[in-house]
Design a protein around this motif. Structure first.
Motif, short mmCIF file in Angstrom:
data_model
loop_
_atom_site.label_atom_id
_atom_site.label_comp_id
_atom_site.label_asym_id
_atom_site.label_seq_id
_atom_site.Cartn_x
_atom_site.Cartn_y
_atom_site.Cartn_z
N LEU A 240 73.86 89.06 -4.92
CA LEU A 240 73.29 89.86 -3.40
C LEU A 240 74.32 90.69 -2.96
CD1 LEU A 240 70.74 86.96 -2.57
CD2 LEU A 240 69.98 89.44 -3.62
N ILE A 241 73.74 91.92 -2.88
CA ILE A 241 74.96 92.64 -1.39
C ILE A 241 74.87 92.40 -0.01
CG2 ILE A 241 75.64 95.06 -1.41
CD1 ILE A 241 75.88 93.91 -3.95
N HIS A 242 76.14 92.02 0.05
CA HIS A 242 75.88 92.49 1.62
C HIS A 242 75.64 93.58 2.27
CE1 HIS A 242 77.71 92.04 5.79
NE2 HIS A 242 78.37 90.55 5.12
N PRO A 243 74.54 93.34 3.41
CA PRO A 243 74.01 94.45 4.15
C PRO A 243 74.77 95.54 4.40
CG PRO A 243 73.59 92.36 5.12
CD PRO A 243 74.73 91.89 4.36
N GLU A 244 76.03 95.40 4.96
CA GLU A 244 77.10 96.19 5.94
C GLU A 244 77.74 96.91 4.39
OE1 GLU A 244 79.24 94.18 8.88
OE2 GLU A 244 76.91 95.16 10.16
N ARG A 245 77.34 96.47 3.58
CA ARG A 245 77.78 97.30 2.07
C ARG A 245 77.10 98.76 1.10
NH1 ARG A 245 81.39 94.70 5.64
NH2 ARG A 245 81.63 92.86 4.28
#
Length: 406
Positions: A240-245
């Motif tokens: 899952l991708i970090h929301p700040e990336r």
């Protein structure tokens, strides 16, 4: 629901361009200003910035190559990754560049005690992991690298519930304990192992560790430039991708984003202050598994390899310019190449060289080992000197001979 990340990008990069001349030059060259970025199509007008380019810019204008977008008093650390590449860390960040999200997803919190065997020296791994652990309330044993006997003993004598380190080192510690006659998992309280990835059927290796030692293994996708990019959750495939990336999977030649399921380079735009990496090519290859409404990838598959010139060995990147530098730094060395091999659980780094006619082989070998370690922080496992005919001038400076085998 995510916030409007393009609004965040507009605001963050408008501020950053005032402080970072190299970033501002990227926008000027693309005939773009941050205030115009309202969609993925606008963002894609910026060409991908390759890591090799960042390295060259930092060498030309040390230490940050014109990309620092904060005031010096805002920094808490400057990390020095092999290259060297310099990466700032802001004092305002208490998450370990987002590492807390990985530990929270794994269920760590108050009452957990983590043995952190990553390096605390110059590179960011040890400190970033520690910050992330502390952010979720876990306690940390900052053991750092090496000293296998001590690390093994700590796993027995302290109520350690989480291990952090490379898969190879974790296996080495386990083997040391079992050789000493300790019964595992009865002899420890370990429940989690956060492990670095490696070549071969790593998923099968993780499953064997979990079944044999009654633990849960975890991994992440991150870089020194961004910290955490992707993390695992027990019920989800991939990262899952970090929301700040803001992540894109792009054609490595054109930089054009690719559709889900098509392998390409991972390109990342950070949404945090201080180090404004926008459309930054990591050199890692993956595929998008899921995409957000704003065009950013929200979930990626496990890494499938690398593009570009750098090769990773024992969690450290080696660049061709490291090898190119060796003959200039080592008296009596005319040419050199470096090959990465795999032996058991360990990456091995081997150098071949051509000596000048009057060179002393022993002296050159000692110098070669010292200079290479100074450039990369890796020790050479093998050094061999050959004739000029055996090492033609067009030989690749850096090559990877590891096989994708279990």
């Amino acid at each position: 629901m995510r916030v409007d990340r393009f609004q965040h990008i507009r605001e963050l990069y408008a501020e950053a361009c005032l402080l970072a001349p190299a970033l501002r030059a990227r926008f000027v060259a693309a005939d773009l200003v941050p205030e115009e970025i309202r969609s993925a199509a606008d963002l894609n007008r910026l060409p991908v910035l390759k890591k090799e380019t960042l390295l060259a810019q930092q060498q030309a204008e040390p230490p940050f190559g014109g990309y620092l977008a904060c005031h010096p008093g805002e920094m808490s650390h400057i990390y020095v990754s092999p290259g060297p590449i310099f990466e700032p860390s802001l004092a305002a960040d208490t998450t370990g560049h987002g590492m807390d999200m990985m530990f929270a997803a794994a269920g760590l919190g108050p009452g957990d005690l983590a043995l952190n065997t990553w390096s605390y020296h110059l590179v960011p791994a040890g400190l970033l992991f520690e910050q992330g652990l502390r952010a979720v309330g876990a306690a940390v044993v900052p053991s750092g690298t090496g000293n296998t006997d001590l690390q093994a003993d700590l796993l027995l004598k302290l109520p350690i519930t989480a291990f952090l380190g490379s898969t190879a080192f974790f296996q080495t510690v386990i083997e040391r304990l079992e050789t000493q006659g300790h019964a595992l998992p009865a002899g420890w309280q370990l429940r989690h192992a956060f492990l670095g990835g490696e070549f071969g059927d790593w998923s099968a290796k993780r499953r064997r560790l979990e079944l044999t030692y009654n633990i849960k293994t975890w991994s992440l996708y991150g870089t020194a430039d961004f910290g955490l990019i992707g993390y695992e959750r027990a019920d989800v495939e991939g990262y899952l991708i970090h929301p700040e990336r803001y992540v894109q999977i792009c054609d490595p030649v054109t930089g054009v984003p690719l559709p889900e399921g098509v392998a390409g380079e991972i390109v990342v735009t950070t949404l945090t202050r201080g180090w404004p990496m926008i459309r930054f090519g990591t050199g890692d290859v993956s595929t998008a598994l899921e995409t957000d409404a704003d065009g950013g990838v929200s979930r990626i598959a496990p890494l499938q390899g690398r593009i570009g010139q750098a090769v990773k060995a024992r969690e450290i990147f080696i660049y061709p310019n490291h090898v190119e530098t060796l003959p200039r730094r080592v008296d009596g060395l005319l040419r050199a190449t470096v090959t990465i091999r795999r032996s058991g659980n360990r990456d091995e780094v081997a150098a071949r060289g051509v000596l000048s006619a009057d060179a002393d082989e022993s002296h050159v070998g000692t110098q070669l080992r010292q200079v290479f370690a100074g450039l990369t922080r890796l020790q050479l496992d093998h050094v061999e000197f050959v004739s000029a005919a055996a090492l033609p001038e067009d030989s690749p400076l850096l090559s990877d001979a590891r096989q994708l085998s279990p």
